[in-house]
Motif scaffolding. Structure first.
Motif, PDB file in Angstrom:
ATOM      1  N   ILE A 133     -13.111  -4.385   1.759  1.00 51.31           N
ATOM      2  CA  ILE A 133     -12.248  -3.916   0.672  1.00 51.31           C
ATOM      3  C   ILE A 133     -12.680  -2.530   0.207  1.00 51.31           C
ATOM      4  O   ILE A 133     -11.840  -1.646  -0.032  1.00 51.31           O
ATOM      5  CB  ILE A 133     -12.278  -4.919  -0.501  1.00 51.31           C
ATOM      6  N   ASN A 134     -13.987  -2.313   0.082  1.00 52.91           N
ATOM      7  CA  ASN A 134     -14.482  -1.047  -0.453  1.00 52.91           C
ATOM      8  C   ASN A 134     -14.417   0.092   0.544  1.00 52.91           C
ATOM      9  O   ASN A 134     -14.315   1.258   0.146  1.00 52.91           O
ATOM     10  CB  ASN A 134     -15.936  -1.217  -0.927  1.00 52.91           C
ATOM     11  N   THR A 135     -14.496  -0.209   1.814  1.00 48.34           N
ATOM     12  CA  THR A 135     -14.593   0.857   2.816  1.00 48.34           C
ATOM     13  C   THR A 135     -13.323   1.073   3.624  1.00 48.34           C
ATOM     14  O   THR A 135     -13.117   2.162   4.158  1.00 48.34           O
ATOM     15  CB  THR A 135     -15.738   0.547   3.791  1.00 48.34           C
ATOM     16  N   SER A 136     -12.489   0.066   3.726  1.00 48.63           N
ATOM     17  CA  SER A 136     -11.315   0.176   4.589  1.00 48.63           C
ATOM     18  C   SER A 136     -10.017  -0.077   3.832  1.00 48.63           C
ATOM     19  O   SER A 136      -9.129   0.776   3.812  1.00 48.63           O
ATOM     20  CB  SER A 136     -11.428  -0.821   5.758  1.00 48.63           C
ATOM     21  N   TYR A 137      -9.914  -1.225   3.213  1.00 50.90           N
ATOM     22  CA  TYR A 137      -8.634  -1.618   2.615  1.00 50.90           C
ATOM     23  C   TYR A 137      -8.238  -0.752   1.418  1.00 50.90           C
ATOM     24  O   TYR A 137      -7.182  -0.104   1.415  1.00 50.90           O
ATOM     25  CB  TYR A 137      -8.683  -3.088   2.201  1.00 50.90           C
ATOM     26  N   LEU A 138      -9.089  -0.717   0.394  1.00 54.19           N
ATOM     27  CA  LEU A 138      -8.685  -0.081  -0.859  1.00 54.19           C
ATOM     28  C   LEU A 138      -8.540   1.437  -0.749  1.00 54.19           C
ATOM     29  O   LEU A 138      -7.537   1.992  -1.230  1.00 54.19           O
ATOM     30  CB  LEU A 138      -9.673  -0.456  -1.974  1.00 54.19           C
ATOM     31  N   PRO A 139      -9.477   2.176  -0.114  1.00 52.35           N
ATOM     32  CA  PRO A 139      -9.254   3.625   0.024  1.00 52.35           C
ATOM     33  C   PRO A 139      -7.963   3.954   0.772  1.00 52.35           C
ATOM     34  O   PRO A 139      -7.257   4.900   0.419  1.00 52.35           O
ATOM     35  CB  PRO A 139     -10.494   4.094   0.806  1.00 52.35           C
ATOM     36  N   ALA A 140      -7.650   3.162   1.819  1.00 50.55           N
ATOM     37  CA  ALA A 140      -6.416   3.413   2.575  1.00 50.55           C
ATOM     38  C   ALA A 140      -5.184   3.119   1.737  1.00 50.55           C
ATOM     39  O   ALA A 140      -4.174   3.828   1.821  1.00 50.55           O
ATOM     40  CB  ALA A 140      -6.411   2.564   3.846  1.00 50.55           C
ATOM     41  N   PHE A 152       1.486  -1.193   1.837  1.00 42.12           N
ATOM     42  CA  PHE A 152       1.779  -2.492   2.452  1.00 42.12           C
ATOM     43  C   PHE A 152       0.477  -3.200   2.815  1.00 42.12           C
ATOM     44  O   PHE A 152      -0.476  -2.564   3.280  1.00 42.12           O
ATOM     45  CB  PHE A 152       2.641  -2.308   3.704  1.00 42.12           C
ATOM     46  N   SER A 153       0.466  -4.506   2.596  1.00 43.77           N
ATOM     47  CA  SER A 153      -0.702  -5.331   2.894  1.00 43.77           C
ATOM     48  C   SER A 153      -0.264  -6.572   3.659  1.00 43.77           C
ATOM     49  O   SER A 153       0.871  -7.043   3.519  1.00 43.77           O
ATOM     50  CB  SER A 153      -1.424  -5.765   1.606  1.00 43.77           C
ATOM     51  N   GLU A 154      -1.187  -7.084   4.459  1.00 47.60           N
ATOM     52  CA  GLU A 154      -0.971  -8.344   5.179  1.00 47.60           C
ATOM     53  C   GLU A 154      -2.011  -9.349   4.690  1.00 47.60           C
ATOM     54  O   GLU A 154      -3.222  -9.086   4.779  1.00 47.60           O
ATOM     55  CB  GLU A 154      -1.103  -8.135   6.680  1.00 47.60           C
ATOM     56  N   LEU A 155      -1.559 -10.476   4.156  1.00 48.29           N
ATOM     57  CA  LEU A 155      -2.436 -11.515   3.631  1.00 48.29           C
ATOM     58  C   LEU A 155      -2.478 -12.683   4.606  1.00 48.29           C
ATOM     59  O   LEU A 155      -1.441 -13.054   5.175  1.00 48.29           O
ATOM     60  CB  LEU A 155      -1.960 -12.001   2.258  1.00 48.29           C
ATOM     61  N   VAL A 156      -3.662 -13.262   4.787  1.00 54.68           N
ATOM     62  CA  VAL A 156      -3.847 -14.344   5.754  1.00 54.68           C
ATOM     63  C   VAL A 156      -4.443 -15.552   5.051  1.00 54.68           C
ATOM     64  O   VAL A 156      -5.505 -15.460   4.416  1.00 54.68           O
ATOM     65  CB  VAL A 156      -4.767 -13.906   6.914  1.00 54.68           C
ATOM     66  N   LEU A 157      -3.773 -16.687   5.174  1.00 56.77           N
ATOM     67  CA  LEU A 157      -4.245 -17.947   4.584  1.00 56.77           C
ATOM     68  C   LEU A 157      -5.324 -18.570   5.472  1.00 56.77           C
ATOM     69  O   LEU A 157      -5.378 -18.326   6.690  1.00 56.77           O
ATOM     70  CB  LEU A 157      -3.084 -18.925   4.445  1.00 56.77           C
ATOM     71  N   THR A 158      -6.164 -19.385   4.864  1.00 56.36           N
ATOM     72  CA  THR A 158      -7.095 -20.200   5.641  1.00 56.36           C
ATOM     73  C   THR A 158      -6.302 -21.233   6.433  1.00 56.36           C
ATOM     74  O   THR A 158      -5.119 -21.476   6.165  1.00 56.36           O
ATOM     75  CB  THR A 158      -8.098 -20.902   4.718  1.00 56.36           C
ATOM     76  N   ASN A 159      -6.951 -21.847   7.402  1.00 59.31           N
ATOM     77  CA  ASN A 159      -6.253 -22.821   8.247  1.00 59.31           C
ATOM     78  C   ASN A 159      -5.697 -23.989   7.443  1.00 59.31           C
ATOM     79  O   ASN A 159      -4.649 -24.542   7.772  1.00 59.31           O
ATOM     80  CB  ASN A 159      -7.188 -23.336   9.343  1.00 59.31           C
ATOM     81  N   LYS A 170      -1.886  -2.184   5.953  1.00 53.44           N
ATOM     82  CA  LYS A 170      -0.917  -1.818   6.980  1.00 53.44           C
ATOM     83  C   LYS A 170      -0.469  -0.373   6.704  1.00 53.44           C
ATOM     84  O   LYS A 170       0.098  -0.086   5.646  1.00 53.44           O
ATOM     85  CB  LYS A 170       0.314  -2.738   6.953  1.00 53.44           C
ATOM     86  N   PRO A 171      -0.764   0.560   7.611  1.00 57.22           N
ATOM     87  CA  PRO A 171      -0.390   1.966   7.377  1.00 57.22           C
ATOM     88  C   PRO A 171       1.094   2.102   7.065  1.00 57.22           C
ATOM     89  O   PRO A 171       1.954   1.660   7.829  1.00 57.22           O
ATOM     90  CB  PRO A 171      -0.752   2.639   8.704  1.00 57.22           C
TER      91      PRO A 171
END
Length: 469
Positions: A133-140, A152-159, A170-171
């Motif tokens: 989150i700190n290095t990839s997701y949030l700065p982007a 845009f974001s992609e969220l993934v549920l647990t199984n 997502k760029p």
């Protein structure tokens, strides 16, 4: 021996109740006839169909008239150095000291004068670290927002679909929304492919299709979701919005606007440097000089005359050029016509006005850069554009400090929009793990002050983590 897992959740009245994992949901209010279905989580707004011409010729909602608006914005920013550094500085100001979080009970249990304390939970810190989150997701996400006012974001549920296990950036340039559904009147899918930035029509097989979370029927959406992935669209609800938010700074990117003006300056300067002929002196040598200097001049051959002329020019150039000849003088002897009093054989050396050296013919991007920086929402002093002089309003330390503090005070609305999916994830995960996930994410900031107040000139907030040297 078979076991059954039960979850204890707290409803909106504060009461606790036990549910089975398959029944987990956000607090569902009693149904109001005619407003929503039994699984709806909130009333629906009045929705209407968009003009069909907006998507004519496309299988998705085009972004801009030619479906290349985000690519065009990025390309123009990349051509103007001051625009690029301004956007980066705005992202830095949105980022501050990074993401932090507090327990919601600190808000609800304390009076209004008590500030929440920053929480530290191994489960949350590990989740943030694993999801970068700190290095990839949030700065982007911040960068896309500062470019396009969309993210845009992609969220993934647990199984077992009990928690959100991951979230990915997502760029925005590679994302498009599906055409509005006539059934739900919403864009029900996020369409993703890097080919959207190429200006070509990607084939259906080249596009990844991710269901878009339905905010008006969250429980129904999750119950009917096939697979464990869904998308989130972060945007500012700008006036006239249809599919995508339209940045308030779009005026900078119009044809022949400030971005184009600033981008043209280095091209013009380089063209001048490549094609210019720099003249320092214009030397006037009359024929009478040679007739006086050489009495037999008229009898010389053409080759003899050319050789003597070249020798003279060479001597003059050697005298007028080079650092060794700085401040040197040159003397010539000439005659004067007794009848007309005009000089005969006088060499004249005229200094040529250097327009390039005086910047008279060199275009400047300073005005365009100032308009661009301010149009993007940054004070010019933050990128060194304001004139230095040590006075308020002229690029002084006080000017930069106050404009910075004002900027981080005003960008909280952008932070809320970008952090919304993370805080939604926290609320979702809190249904099965309230001990760890009943939190709210926020951005920690450091205020700048004067050195007589604080030696370092920085005032960390009460939630800032300070590491001792």
């Amino acid at each position: 021996m078979a076991t059954t897992t039960l979850h204890v959740i707290q409803d909106e009245t504060g009461k606790h109740k036990v549910i089975l994992p398959a029944d987990r949901h956000f607090a569902v209010k009693a149904e109001v006839p005619g407003e929503r279905s039994p699984v709806d989580t909130m009333p629906r707004p009045a929705l209407a169909m968009y003009e069909e011409s907006l998507t004519a010729g496309y299988n998705w909602a085009p972004w801009g008239e030619d479906d290349l608006l985000p690519t065009r914005i990025r390309s123009k920013i990349s051509e103007v150095p001051m625009a690029g550094i301004a956007v980066y500085r705005l992202v830095q100001m949105m980022w501050g000291n990074g993401i932090a979080y507090y327990h919601n009970k600190d808000i609800y249990d304390n009076d209004e004068t008590t500030r929440p304390k920053r929480a530290r939970l191994p489960v949350i810190d590990r989740w943030l670290r694993l999801n970068r989150i700190n290095t990839s997701y949030l700065p982007a996400q911040f960068a896309d927002y500062r470019y396009y006012m969309n993210g845009f974001s992609e969220l993934v549920l647990t199984n077992d679909r009990q928690q959100i296990a991951a979230v990915y950036h997502k760029p925005a340039e590679f994302c498009r929304l599906s055409v509005q559904s006539k059934r739900s009147m919403l864009s029900e899918y996020l369409l993703y492919t890097p080919k959207f930035a190429d200006g070509w029509m990607p084939q259906e097989a080249e596009i990844k299709k991710v269901p878009m979370l339905n905010f008006y029927d969250q429980q129904g959406f999750l119950q009917n979701l096939r697979g464990n992935k869904f998308a989130w669209h972060s945007r500012f609800e700008t006036p006239g919005i249809v599919y995508y938010a339209r940045p308030f700074w779009m005026g900078l990117f119009r044809a022949d606007g400030w971005m184009d003006a600033s981008a043209q300056v280095p091209r013009i300067v380089n063209a001048m440097a490549k094609n210019q002929i720099v003249l320092k002196y214009h030397i006037l040598i009359p024929d009478t000089y040679f007739q006086i200097r050489y009495p037999d001049w008229q009898s010389f051959t053409h080759e003899q005359r050319e050789s003597l002329i070249d020798d003279l020019i060479k001597k003059i150039n050697q005298t007028l050029s080079g650092t060794d000849n700085a401040f040197a003088s040159i003397a010539t002897v000439f005659q004067q016509d007794h009848a007309t009093q005009e000089p005969l054989g006088k060499i004249e050396i005229i200094a040529v006005d250097d327009k390039i050296k005086s910047n008279a013919w060199v275009p400047s991007s300073e005005k365009a850069d100032a308009q661009i920086v301010q149009g993007l929402g940054l004070h010019p002093s933050q990128v060194g554009l304001a004139t230095e002089g040590g006075k308020m309003g002229s690029g002084s330390g006080s000017d930069q400090r106050e404009s910075y503090n004002t900027g981080i005070t005003l960008n909280t609305i952008e932070q809320e929009i970008v952090l919304e999916p993370l805080n939604w994830i926290a609320a979702f995960n809190a249904q099965t793990d309230p001990k760890n996930w009943d939190i709210t994410f926020f951005i920690d900031q450091t205020i700048h002050t004067t050195t007589n107040v604080q030696e370092s000139g920085l005032v960390p907030s009460p939630t800032t983590t300070v590491v001792e040297n």
